[in-house]
Design a protein around this motif. Structure first.
Motif, PDB file in Angstrom:
ATOM      1  N   LEU A 312       1.113  -1.551  -0.055  1.00 23.52           N
ATOM      2  CA  LEU A 312      -0.477   0.044   0.179  1.00 23.52           C
ATOM      3  C   LEU A 312       0.797   1.349   0.077  1.00 23.52           C
ATOM      4  N   GLY A 313       2.169   0.568  -0.199  1.00 21.41           N
ATOM      5  CA  GLY A 313       3.524   2.019   0.453  1.00 21.41           C
ATOM      6  C   GLY A 313       2.851   2.911   0.988  1.00 21.41           C
ATOM      7  N   LEU A 314       2.553   2.120   2.232  1.00 19.47           N
ATOM      8  CA  LEU A 314       2.902   2.564   3.771  1.00 19.47           C
ATOM      9  C   LEU A 314       4.266   1.844   4.748  1.00 19.47           C
ATOM     10  N   ALA A 315       4.681   3.866   5.416  1.00 18.16           N
ATOM     11  CA  ALA A 315       6.018   2.560   6.049  1.00 18.16           C
ATOM     12  C   ALA A 315       5.913   2.252   7.073  1.00 18.16           C
ATOM     13  N   THR A 316       4.686   2.380   8.208  1.00 15.39           N
ATOM     14  CA  THR A 316       4.942   2.155   9.364  1.00 15.39           C
ATOM     15  C   THR A 316       3.249   1.376   9.886  1.00 15.39           C
ATOM     16  N   ALA A 317       3.245   0.851  10.673  1.00 17.05           N
ATOM     17  CA  ALA A 317       2.163   0.291  11.215  1.00 17.05           C
ATOM     18  C   ALA A 317       0.820   1.511  11.415  1.00 17.05           C
ATOM     19  N   ASN A 318       1.438   2.232  12.213  1.00 17.26           N
ATOM     20  CA  ASN A 318       0.495   3.252  12.753  1.00 17.26           C
ATOM     21  C   ASN A 318      -0.083   3.707  11.129  1.00 17.26           C
ATOM     22  N   GLU A 319       0.925   4.356   9.766  1.00 17.57           N
ATOM     23  CA  GLU A 319      -0.050   4.191   9.127  1.00 17.57           C
ATOM     24  C   GLU A 319      -1.148   3.631   8.293  1.00 17.57           C
ATOM     25  N   TRP A 323      -4.810   3.650   7.274  1.00 14.49           N
ATOM     26  CA  TRP A 323      -5.282   3.814   6.110  1.00 14.49           C
ATOM     27  C   TRP A 323      -6.245   2.264   6.781  1.00 14.49           C
ATOM     28  N   PHE A 324      -6.549   1.461   7.062  1.00 14.51           N
ATOM     29  CA  PHE A 324      -8.005   1.290   7.850  1.00 14.51           C
ATOM     30  C   PHE A 324      -8.493   1.769   8.426  1.00 14.51           C
ATOM     31  N   LEU A 325      -8.434   2.065   8.763  1.00 14.09           N
ATOM     32  CA  LEU A 325      -9.941   3.332   9.716  1.00 14.09           C
ATOM     33  C   LEU A 325     -10.692   3.563   8.554  1.00 14.09           C
ATOM     34  N   ARG A 326      -9.518   4.475   8.093  1.00  8.23           N
ATOM     35  CA  ARG A 326      -9.960   5.058   6.513  1.00  8.23           C
ATOM     36  C   ARG A 326     -11.161   4.780   5.850  1.00  8.23           C
ATOM     37  N   ARG A 327     -10.428   3.074   5.154  1.00  3.76           N
ATOM     38  CA  ARG A 327     -11.443   2.284   4.771  1.00  3.76           C
ATOM     39  C   ARG A 327     -12.451   1.886   5.046  1.00  3.76           C
ATOM     40  N   LEU A 328     -12.997   2.066   6.479  1.00  2.00           N
ATOM     41  CA  LEU A 328     -14.098   1.747   6.770  1.00  2.00           C
ATOM     42  C   LEU A 328     -14.943   2.602   6.918  1.00  2.00           C
ATOM     43  N   ALA A 329     -14.475   4.191   7.254  1.00  2.00           N
ATOM     44  CA  ALA A 329     -15.108   5.268   7.059  1.00  2.00           C
ATOM     45  C   ALA A 329     -15.645   5.351   5.697  1.00  2.00           C
ATOM     46  N   ASP A 330     -14.528   5.318   4.894  1.00  2.00           N
ATOM     47  CA  ASP A 330     -15.488   5.204   3.267  1.00  2.00           C
ATOM     48  C   ASP A 330     -16.675   3.883   3.160  1.00  2.00           C
ATOM     49  N   ALA A 331     -16.783   3.075   3.373  1.00  2.17           N
ATOM     50  CA  ALA A 331     -17.354   2.297   3.399  1.00  2.17           C
ATOM     51  C   ALA A 331     -18.142   2.789   4.475  1.00  2.17           C
ATOM     52  N   LEU A 332     -18.178   2.952   4.971  1.00  2.00           N
ATOM     53  CA  LEU A 332     -20.009   3.796   6.127  1.00  2.00           C
ATOM     54  C   LEU A 332     -20.456   4.780   5.557  1.00  2.00           C
ATOM     55  N   ALA A 333     -19.513   5.468   5.092  1.00  2.00           N
ATOM     56  CA  ALA A 333     -19.827   6.431   3.951  1.00  2.00           C
ATOM     57  C   ALA A 333     -20.855   6.178   3.076  1.00  2.00           C
ATOM     58  N   GLY A 349      -3.693  10.177  12.237  1.00  2.00           N
ATOM     59  CA  GLY A 349      -3.644  10.528  11.301  1.00  2.00           C
ATOM     60  C   GLY A 349      -4.266  10.583   9.722  1.00  2.00           C
ATOM     61  N   GLY A 350      -4.466  10.520   9.077  1.00  2.44           N
ATOM     62  CA  GLY A 350      -4.957   9.749   7.079  1.00  2.44           C
ATOM     63  C   GLY A 350      -6.725  10.147   7.362  1.00  2.44           C
ATOM     64  N   LEU A 351      -7.224  10.502   8.610  1.00  6.29           N
ATOM     65  CA  LEU A 351      -8.579  10.458   8.970  1.00  6.29           C
ATOM     66  C   LEU A 351      -9.380  11.014   7.862  1.00  6.29           C
ATOM     67  N   ARG A 352     -10.896  10.046   6.616  1.00  8.08           N
ATOM     68  CA  ARG A 352     -11.210  11.198   6.384  1.00  8.08           C
ATOM     69  C   ARG A 352     -11.820  12.664   6.728  1.00  8.08           C
ATOM     70  N   GLN A 353     -11.901  13.522   6.090  1.00  3.95           N
ATOM     71  CA  GLN A 353     -11.579  15.204   6.440  1.00  3.95           C
ATOM     72  C   GLN A 353     -13.518  14.814   7.388  1.00  3.95           C
ATOM     73  N   ASP A 354     -14.423  14.135   6.815  1.00  2.00           N
ATOM     74  CA  ASP A 354     -15.993  13.920   7.517  1.00  2.00           C
ATOM     75  C   ASP A 354     -15.851  13.698   8.618  1.00  2.00           C
ATOM     76  N   THR A 355     -15.143  12.907   9.080  1.00  2.00           N
ATOM     77  CA  THR A 355     -14.582  11.662  10.727  1.00  2.00           C
ATOM     78  C   THR A 355     -14.476  13.555  12.034  1.00  2.00           C
ATOM     79  N   VAL A 356     -15.762  12.204  12.675  1.00  2.00           N
ATOM     80  CA  VAL A 356     -15.734  13.292  13.816  1.00  2.00           C
ATOM     81  C   VAL A 356     -15.076  12.622  14.747  1.00  2.00           C
ATOM     82  N   VAL A 357     -14.757  13.584  15.229  1.00  2.68           N
ATOM     83  CA  VAL A 357     -12.840  13.022  16.428  1.00  2.68           C
ATOM     84  C   VAL A 357     -13.878  13.647  18.292  1.00  2.68           C
ATOM     85  N   MET A 358     -13.722  12.293  18.831  1.00  4.60           N
ATOM     86  CA  MET A 358     -13.796  13.058  20.261  1.00  4.60           C
ATOM     87  C   MET A 358     -12.999  12.117  21.233  1.00  4.60           C
ATOM     88  N   PRO A 359     -12.231  13.491  21.543  1.00  3.32           N
ATOM     89  CA  PRO A 359     -10.819  13.734  22.342  1.00  3.32           C
ATOM     90  C   PRO A 359     -11.259  13.322  23.701  1.00  3.32           C
TER      91      PRO A 359
END
Length: 531
Positions: A312-319, A323-333, A349-359
């Motif tokens: 996938l061209g990703l350098a780290t497990a964090n990336e 990517w995994f969470l964004r793929r799920l977010a795309d499916a939900l969208a 990082g890498g979230l869809r822009q419309d993702t809501v964050v709970m800090p």
């Protein structure tokens, strides 16, 4: 009244509201839900007249009570429902009892009201301890009374899976129960009750919860927490794990290394689960996918996952996690739902822009998310984690830490003045969390939630606690008494609510907050093992 309306003024005269009083006009069903016993008269002039005004916001209303009756003008169904809740609060506390009394005096008043925030939430963790459907419906009723409108159900964690799956039935057959539960206080040697615990909602239950909530202007936000917190899922389907090794439903608290694989079969599995949950709930504008407290060691140690990451061209497990969470977010969208995550997912990082964050780790990371253009729901540990003790007294029931008081909640400001206008505009609202590691039943939940949730309701509706809150709260407790809510008395617990003598004192909240604040600056750190 709680929450206090934006504008309220007394008028001369009063009105005697009787059982069977007629209600007419638009949005009659919403008014009758808040005030049972009214007689609908569509098209006629009733003692309570309800009209829609499109110029008002969907949750806004005007309420006028005079000697000739009651007038409600609302922007939408929610506004009419909240107007009726305000009208009910104008009646004596005894009106919340089923006593058969036929009439109640209503003082003359004019109210103009609208919420400051669209998200006014409570979170209930049903994974650590299961709460039957009847308790969820009761909580929805109490939320509606307080004009709270988001019920966040934490449906899965290491300690249990709580919803039927017809596509993957082992989830409810295997993952919904554990053989025993840890009962030792934090910091003491492990001890267990040796009592099986479990339960789950059928899809029909979930459909009923969703419909019941919508009728009361509450949106259910289901959470399927991934890719960590996965022990229960992997107890049923270990092939979806990073290692394939067998797991058991966890019987203790804290963070588990159990993690789902990020490979395509796991994404297919989760999208099938999303389809089942969304299909049962009906209108589901938000789905929470967690993203918190993920231990990535098993991903980094897996040649197959590492190779997939590199493909996938990703350098780290964090990336890869991002990517995994964004793929799920795309499916939900694609299914019409916005994704909600805890703040670790934003830090990765890498979230869809419309993702809501709970800090949950504090408003500092919330501000960073808002500045990055994400909508934010304020959920900081202090002061919105209601599993914490309410005072430092040894009489308080067992808790993760101490202390978060009613005054602490009332002093909270979800959109701080020091934030820029653009950042403050990103705050959707506030939500309190009730994690249930040490909340085994509904009586304990009542004690933990109320009256702190009354302060939350005021803050989330008004933006900040208004003048006279303490006095209004003291009066409001009579309504909770009438409804049978076993809240924590302001003067301290009843004798039967006190801590058992052998239980240790919880960790001071100041110590935990210092550790949590440090975590928000390290994307690879996880929650301290305080649960």
């Amino acid at each position: 009244m709680i929450p206090r309306p934006v504008l309220s003024s007394h008028l001369s005269g009063s009105y005697e509201l009787t059982t069977g009083a007629t209600v007419s006009g638009d949005l009659v069903d919403a008014v009758r839900l808040a005030l049972p016993g009214l007689d609908p008269r569509p098209g006629d002039t009733g003692e309570i007249d309800v009209r829609r005004d499109p110029a008002l916001g969907a949750e806004a209303y005007r309420l006028t009570v005079g000697s000739r009756g009651v007038e409600i003008v609302a922007g939408g169904r929610a506004g009419a429902f909240y107007a009726a809740q305000t009208l009910h609060q104008l009646l004596p506390a005894a009106s919340y009892r089923h006593t058969g009394r036929a009439s109640w005096p209503v003082p003359g008043v004019r109210v103009e009201d609208a919420p400051r925030f669209p998200w006014r939430g409570l979170h209930l963790d049903v994974a650590r301890h299961f709460f039957p459907k009847r308790e969820v419906l009761r909580l929805i009723d109490l939320m509606a009374l307080h004009k709270l409108n988001r019920l966040h159900l934490h449906l899965v964690d290491d300690q249990g899976w709580r919803v039927e799956s017809r596509a993957y039935p082992l989830l409810h057959e295997v993952s919904s129960h554990r053989p025993r539960t840890a009962v030792h206080p934090h910091g003491e040697p492990a001890a267990y009750d040796e009592v099986p615990h479990g339960g789950y909602y059928t899809l029909d239950d979930l459909a009923e919860i969703g419909a019941y909530a919508r009728a009361r202007c509450v949106t259910v936000v289901p959470e399927i927490d991934v890719p960590g917190h996965a022990s229960a899922i992997l107890a049923a389907y270990p092939t979806f794990g990073a290692t394939g090794e067998p797991y058991e439903v966890l019987d203790r608290w804290g963070i588990s290394p159990a993690i789902l694989s990020p490979l395509p079969p796991t994404v297919e599995f989760l999208t099938t689960i999303f389809d089942e949950v969304i299909g049962a709930l009906g209108e589901t504008p938000y789905v929470h996918i967690g993203g918190d407290e993920v231990v990535l060691d098993h991903w980094a140690a897996s040649p197959e996952i590492t190779a997939y990451q590199e493909s996938l061209g990703l350098a780290t497990a964090n990336e890869l996690q991002a990517w995994f969470l964004r793929r799920l977010a795309d499916a939900l969208a694609e299914r019409g739902a916005r994704t909600v995550v805890w703040d670790e997912a934003f830090v990765s990082g890498g979230l869809r822009q419309d993702t809501v964050v709970m800090p949950w780790r504090g408003m500092g990371v919330g501000r960073r998310a808002a500045a990055a253009g994400h909508d934010v729901v304020a959920t900081p540990v202090f002061p919105l984690y209601f599993d914490y003790a309410e005072t430092s007294s040894p009489d308080e029931p067992q808790a993760i830490a101490d202390a978060i008081t009613v005054a602490d909640v009332a002093a909270f400001v979800p959109a701080p003045e020091e934030w820029t206008d653009e950042e403050r505009a990103r705050v959707l609202g506030a939500q309190a969390q009730l994690w249930t590691e040490r909340v085994p039943d509904a009586r304990t939940a009542d004690y933990k939630l109320w009256p702190r949730a009354c302060a939350l309701a005021e803050v989330a509706w008004s933006g900040a606690a208004q003048d006279g809150f303490d006095g209004r709260l003291a009066e409001h407790l009579g309504r909770l008494d009438a409804l049978g809510v076993e809240y924590r008395p302001l003067a301290g617990p009843h004798p039967w609510q006190r801590r058992r003598p052998h239980r240790a004192s919880p960790v001071p909240v100041t110590e935990l907050m210092a550790r949590i604040e440090a975590m928000t600056h390290d994307p690879e750190s996880t929650r301290p093992s305080v649960s």
